[in-house]
Design a protein around this motif. Sequence first.
Motif, PDB file in Angstrom:
ATOM      1  N   GLY A   1      38.702  45.902  48.751  1.00 14.56           N
ATOM      2  CA  GLY A   1      37.546  45.103  49.132  1.00 14.56           C
ATOM      3  C   GLY A   1      36.232  45.843  49.094  1.00 14.56           C
ATOM      4  N   SER A   2      36.244  47.098  48.714  1.00 10.81           N
ATOM      5  CA  SER A   2      35.016  47.894  48.678  1.00 10.81           C
ATOM      6  C   SER A   2      34.145  47.487  47.499  1.00 10.81           C
ATOM      7  CB  SER A   2      35.354  49.373  48.575  1.00 10.81           C
ATOM      8  OG  SER A   2      35.997  49.648  47.344  1.00 10.81           O
ATOM      9  N   VAL A   3      32.904  47.959  47.526  1.00  8.21           N
ATOM     10  CA  VAL A   3      31.997  47.698  46.408  1.00  8.21           C
ATOM     11  C   VAL A   3      32.570  48.269  45.112  1.00  8.21           C
ATOM     12  CG1 VAL A   3      29.722  48.236  45.451  1.00  8.21           C
ATOM     13  CG2 VAL A   3      29.946  47.593  47.862  1.00  8.21           C
ATOM     14  N   GLU A   4      33.150  49.469  45.203  1.00  8.38           N
ATOM     15  CA  GLU A   4      33.732  50.096  44.017  1.00  8.38           C
ATOM     16  C   GLU A   4      34.885  49.257  43.456  1.00  8.38           C
ATOM     17  OE1 GLU A   4      31.592  53.101  46.360  1.00  8.38           O
ATOM     18  OE2 GLU A   4      33.155  51.622  46.861  1.00  8.38           O
ATOM     19  N   ALA A   5      35.723  48.741  44.361  1.00  8.08           N
ATOM     20  CA  ALA A   5      36.860  47.934  43.925  1.00  8.08           C
ATOM     21  C   ALA A   5      36.393  46.634  43.267  1.00  8.08           C
ATOM     22  CB  ALA A   5      37.770  47.628  45.109  1.00  8.08           C
ATOM     23  N   GLU A   6      35.386  45.997  43.863  1.00  2.18           N
ATOM     24  CA  GLU A   6      34.851  44.768  43.278  1.00  2.18           C
ATOM     25  C   GLU A   6      34.233  45.030  41.909  1.00  2.18           C
ATOM     26  OE1 GLU A   6      35.214  41.813  44.081  1.00  2.18           O
ATOM     27  OE2 GLU A   6      35.499  41.612  46.240  1.00  2.18           O
ATOM     28  N   ARG A   7      33.544  46.155  41.783  1.00  2.00           N
ATOM     29  CA  ARG A   7      32.926  46.488  40.501  1.00  2.00           C
ATOM     30  C   ARG A   7      33.991  46.773  39.435  1.00  2.00           C
ATOM     31  NH1 ARG A   7      28.202  50.809  41.057  1.00  2.00           N
ATOM     32  NH2 ARG A   7      28.084  50.321  38.814  1.00  2.00           N
ATOM     33  N   ALA A   8      35.088  47.388  39.853  1.00  2.00           N
ATOM     34  CA  ALA A   8      36.166  47.667  38.899  1.00  2.00           C
ATOM     35  C   ALA A   8      36.772  46.365  38.375  1.00  2.00           C
ATOM     36  CB  ALA A   8      37.236  48.526  39.568  1.00  2.00           C
ATOM     37  N   VAL A   9      36.988  45.398  39.272  1.00  2.00           N
ATOM     38  CA  VAL A   9      37.535  44.105  38.855  1.00  2.00           C
ATOM     39  C   VAL A   9      36.562  43.384  37.936  1.00  2.00           C
ATOM     40  CG1 VAL A   9      38.206  41.803  39.655  1.00  2.00           C
ATOM     41  CG2 VAL A   9      39.004  43.829  40.882  1.00  2.00           C
ATOM     42  N   ALA A  10      35.280  43.355  38.329  1.00  2.00           N
ATOM     43  CA  ALA A  10      34.270  42.676  37.518  1.00  2.00           C
ATOM     44  C   ALA A  10      34.141  43.331  36.147  1.00  2.00           C
ATOM     45  CB  ALA A  10      32.923  42.693  38.245  1.00  2.00           C
ATOM     46  N   GLY A  11      34.196  44.660  36.107  1.00  2.00           N
ATOM     47  CA  GLY A  11      34.084  45.361  34.842  1.00  2.00           C
ATOM     48  C   GLY A  11      35.253  45.085  33.925  1.00  2.00           C
ATOM     49  N   PHE A  12      36.463  45.078  34.483  1.00  2.00           N
ATOM     50  CA  PHE A  12      37.660  44.769  33.700  1.00  2.00           C
ATOM     51  C   PHE A  12      37.558  43.371  33.102  1.00  2.00           C
ATOM     52  CE2 PHE A  12      41.846  42.759  33.466  1.00  2.00           C
ATOM     53  CZ  PHE A  12      42.561  43.666  32.697  1.00  2.00           C
ATOM     54  N   SER A  13      37.193  42.401  33.935  1.00  2.00           N
ATOM     55  CA  SER A  13      37.099  41.010  33.479  1.00  2.00           C
ATOM     56  C   SER A  13      36.038  40.864  32.396  1.00  2.00           C
ATOM     57  CB  SER A  13      36.773  40.105  34.667  1.00  2.00           C
ATOM     58  OG  SER A  13      36.636  38.763  34.265  1.00  2.00           O
ATOM     59  N   ALA A  14      34.864  41.471  32.597  1.00  2.00           N
ATOM     60  CA  ALA A  14      33.768  41.332  31.644  1.00  2.00           C
ATOM     61  C   ALA A  14      34.098  42.000  30.309  1.00  2.00           C
ATOM     62  CB  ALA A  14      32.490  41.923  32.231  1.00  2.00           C
ATOM     63  N   ARG A  15      34.691  43.199  30.373  1.00  2.00           N
ATOM     64  CA  ARG A  15      35.019  43.918  29.131  1.00  2.00           C
ATOM     65  C   ARG A  15      36.024  43.146  28.296  1.00  2.00           C
ATOM     66  NH1 ARG A  15      35.423  48.185  32.583  1.00  2.00           N
ATOM     67  NH2 ARG A  15      37.714  48.168  32.450  1.00  2.00           N
ATOM     68  N   TRP A  16      37.065  42.649  28.951  1.00  2.00           N
ATOM     69  CA  TRP A  16      38.115  41.954  28.219  1.00  2.00           C
ATOM     70  C   TRP A  16      37.642  40.597  27.696  1.00  2.00           C
ATOM     71  CZ3 TRP A  16      42.602  43.137  26.026  1.00  2.00           C
ATOM     72  CH2 TRP A  16      43.173  44.380  26.331  1.00  2.00           C
ATOM     73  N   THR A  17      36.855  39.895  28.503  1.00  2.00           N
ATOM     74  CA  THR A  17      36.341  38.601  28.038  1.00  2.00           C
ATOM     75  C   THR A  17      35.471  38.803  26.808  1.00  2.00           C
ATOM     76  OG1 THR A  17      36.390  37.699  30.296  1.00  2.00           O
ATOM     77  CG2 THR A  17      35.039  36.543  28.684  1.00  2.00           C
ATOM     78  N   ARG A  18      34.571  39.774  26.867  1.00  2.00           N
ATOM     79  CA  ARG A  18      33.702  40.044  25.725  1.00  2.00           C
ATOM     80  C   ARG A  18      34.515  40.476  24.503  1.00  2.00           C
ATOM     81  NH1 ARG A  18      28.136  41.033  25.107  1.00  2.00           N
ATOM     82  NH2 ARG A  18      27.762  41.247  22.874  1.00  2.00           N
TER      83      ARG A  18
ATOM     84  N   ILE B   1      43.208  36.798  31.447  1.00  2.00           N
ATOM     85  CA  ILE B   1      42.419  37.782  32.196  1.00  2.00           C
ATOM     86  C   ILE B   1      42.322  37.463  33.682  1.00  2.00           C
ATOM     87  CG2 ILE B   1      40.114  38.792  32.455  1.00  2.00           C
ATOM     88  CD1 ILE B   1      39.754  38.251  29.421  1.00  2.00           C
ATOM     89  N   HIS B   2      41.941  36.238  34.017  1.00  2.00           N
ATOM     90  CA  HIS B   2      41.531  35.970  35.393  1.00  2.00           C
ATOM     91  C   HIS B   2      42.692  35.873  36.375  1.00  2.00           C
ATOM     92  CE1 HIS B   2      37.952  34.354  33.028  1.00  2.00           C
ATOM     93  NE2 HIS B   2      37.572  35.469  33.598  1.00  2.00           N
ATOM     94  N   ASP B   3      43.872  35.488  35.904  1.00  2.00           N
ATOM     95  CA  ASP B   3      45.013  35.461  36.823  1.00  2.00           C
ATOM     96  C   ASP B   3      45.461  36.879  37.170  1.00  2.00           C
ATOM     97  OD1 ASP B   3      44.988  32.735  36.944  1.00  2.00           O
ATOM     98  OD2 ASP B   3      46.530  32.443  35.442  1.00  2.00           O
ATOM     99  N   LEU B   4      45.359  37.798  36.211  1.00  2.00           N
ATOM    100  CA  LEU B   4      45.665  39.208  36.522  1.00  2.00           C
ATOM    101  C   LEU B   4      44.677  39.749  37.537  1.00  2.00           C
ATOM    102  CD1 LEU B   4      46.502  40.674  32.991  1.00  2.00           C
ATOM    103  CD2 LEU B   4      48.090  39.959  34.778  1.00  2.00           C
ATOM    104  N   GLU B   5      43.428  39.391  37.372  1.00  2.00           N
ATOM    105  CA  GLU B   5      42.379  39.790  38.318  1.00  2.00           C
ATOM    106  C   GLU B   5      42.712  39.305  39.727  1.00  2.00           C
ATOM    107  OE1 GLU B   5      37.920  38.049  39.144  1.00  2.00           O
ATOM    108  OE2 GLU B   5      38.516  38.374  37.055  1.00  2.00           O
ATOM    109  N   ASP B   6      43.147  38.039  39.819  1.00  2.00           N
ATOM    110  CA  ASP B   6      43.502  37.471  41.129  1.00  2.00           C
ATOM    111  C   ASP B   6      44.597  38.270  41.814  1.00  2.00           C
ATOM    112  OD1 ASP B   6      41.708  35.392  41.041  1.00  2.00           O
ATOM    113  OD2 ASP B   6      43.161  33.868  40.493  1.00  2.00           O
ATOM    114  N   PHE B   7      45.649  38.580  41.082  1.00  2.00           N
ATOM    115  CA  PHE B   7      46.827  39.153  41.730  1.00  2.00           C
ATOM    116  C   PHE B   7      46.719  40.659  41.936  1.00  2.00           C
ATOM    117  CE2 PHE B   7      48.139  35.028  40.168  1.00  2.00           C
ATOM    118  CZ  PHE B   7      48.569  34.489  41.378  1.00  2.00           C
TER     119      PHE B   7
END
Length: 523
Positions: free
Chosen positions: A347-364, A255-261
């Motif tokens: 770098g927008s708030v929306e973009a950060e929320r999209a990344v955080a949401g993707f990471s959280a959903r997949w981790t869970r 998950i997290h390496d995809l998030e990085d790139f």
Amino acid sequence: MQHEHTDPRAARRSGGDSGSSLSDLAAGPFRVDRDRVAGSPFFARLGGVTQVVSSTGSGLLVHNRLTHSLKVAQAARAIAERIGSRPDLAGVLDKLGGCDPDVVEAASLAHDLGHPPFGHLGEQVLDRLARHRFGLADGFEGNAQSFRIVTTTDVRGPASLGLDLTVAVRAAMLKYPWTRRSHPRPHPKDLAEPPRGAAEPPDAPGTGAVKFSAYVTELPDVLSSRAYYDGRIESWQQTVEASVMDTADDIAYAIHDLEDFHRVGVLQHATVAAELGTWLSDALNLAGLDRSLLAAQSRLPGRSLEALRRRLHAKDSWAVDDEAFAIAVAKVRSELVDGLLAVPFDGSVEAERAVAGFSARWTRRLVDAVRVVEEPTTRSGHVVLAVAQWHEVQVLKFVHRRFVLLRPDLALHQRGQARLLTALVEALEQWVTDRHEADRLPRRLHDLVELAGAEYATLARTDPRVLVGATGETPSGPDAVRALARGRAIVDFVASLTDNQASALLEGLSGRTGQLWTDAFVL
């Protein structure tokens, strides 16, 4: 406070009381271990060690080995708490040796302590140099180096025996509980279906297992940490706690390496969409291509994913299922391609929320899909992902490898790092063997030479067969043994540096810098 006679899993390497010492803050033995790992300078240095690409000097906000280890520990603890709270698993877990959340958290924080500068690239370079330049039969392996640190080279433990960790935590660090070639016997590489990581590389027969978690110098520590599990699990099997850590590592990596790139703009929507979409729409035709034609067309969309499907059938027939694979590809396309990658990261708030949401959903999703298998195949541990999620992780890891790790620009960067590490090892070898400079070696390097000298002298006397290196000859005479010890010490030393320290140290040794007092020279 627990004592070793009441809980053999809490016995320490020193053989002393399993409770905390005056320097420890926690009372429970496994929480003490967690704190000792987190307080180690080897753990702190991971903030300067590459996960996939280095953030040093680039300003890139990407994971390093420290943040990766923290996220592995987070996922591992969550898995341990979930399976530990299920009454129906209590008997199975007890039979297999136990599963304590503090143990898996401590082992997860420690699992990457041995990763050298520049991540997996550095691991490959040091292994090549250790085996071919220094004749070390064990070579270098990041997991084995981590185990060496907590048992031998870190001196922060109260008895100066590594970190003096408990049996359970040391055993949980053994993701691959064997040495490269000699232990256990029969070696797992010789099984009809070797465990994951145990097989020899097809292009280098006779070199031993691809992955292993201990050098021969730490074999007594392997034996003492695994003695409690004799009769509970096979000699080549992970403990349940090691299996939890291993599964959590896979989840974090997927998950997290995809998030990085995505964040840095490397993972492009169009190319990933074409690969996954083409395979989904043309799976039957791609399955009918012969192997040579598939290889010749590897740059065309869909072909690399079809090659992955075939590799899974060859290596993991116990788990792979074509329908589950297709569903996983569709799931990843929906969530990753049509979801996260559809909008470039700005770098927008929306973009950060999209990344955080993707990471959280997949981790869970992945953490919730973990189950316990009492009698697994040799290719898996006792803790595994459900069928659907196992396939999803394979596809996520494929996207990372195909569209990040195989990029030519990354290869160019890594070739430079490989040259740097090779030159650094050569320069340090010249320094260590210069008798006129013996009194001016970095103190830590000097101490590592002495430590390895004692270890290899003992092995040469008690079990010389484990020292047979790439030449096939047993080292004879004190000079040959001292040469092995110098090689291991240099490898230990280089592996303990950050990316920046390795670069700065080579600059100093090559005379390309006039700067004297830097963190690289606090040696």
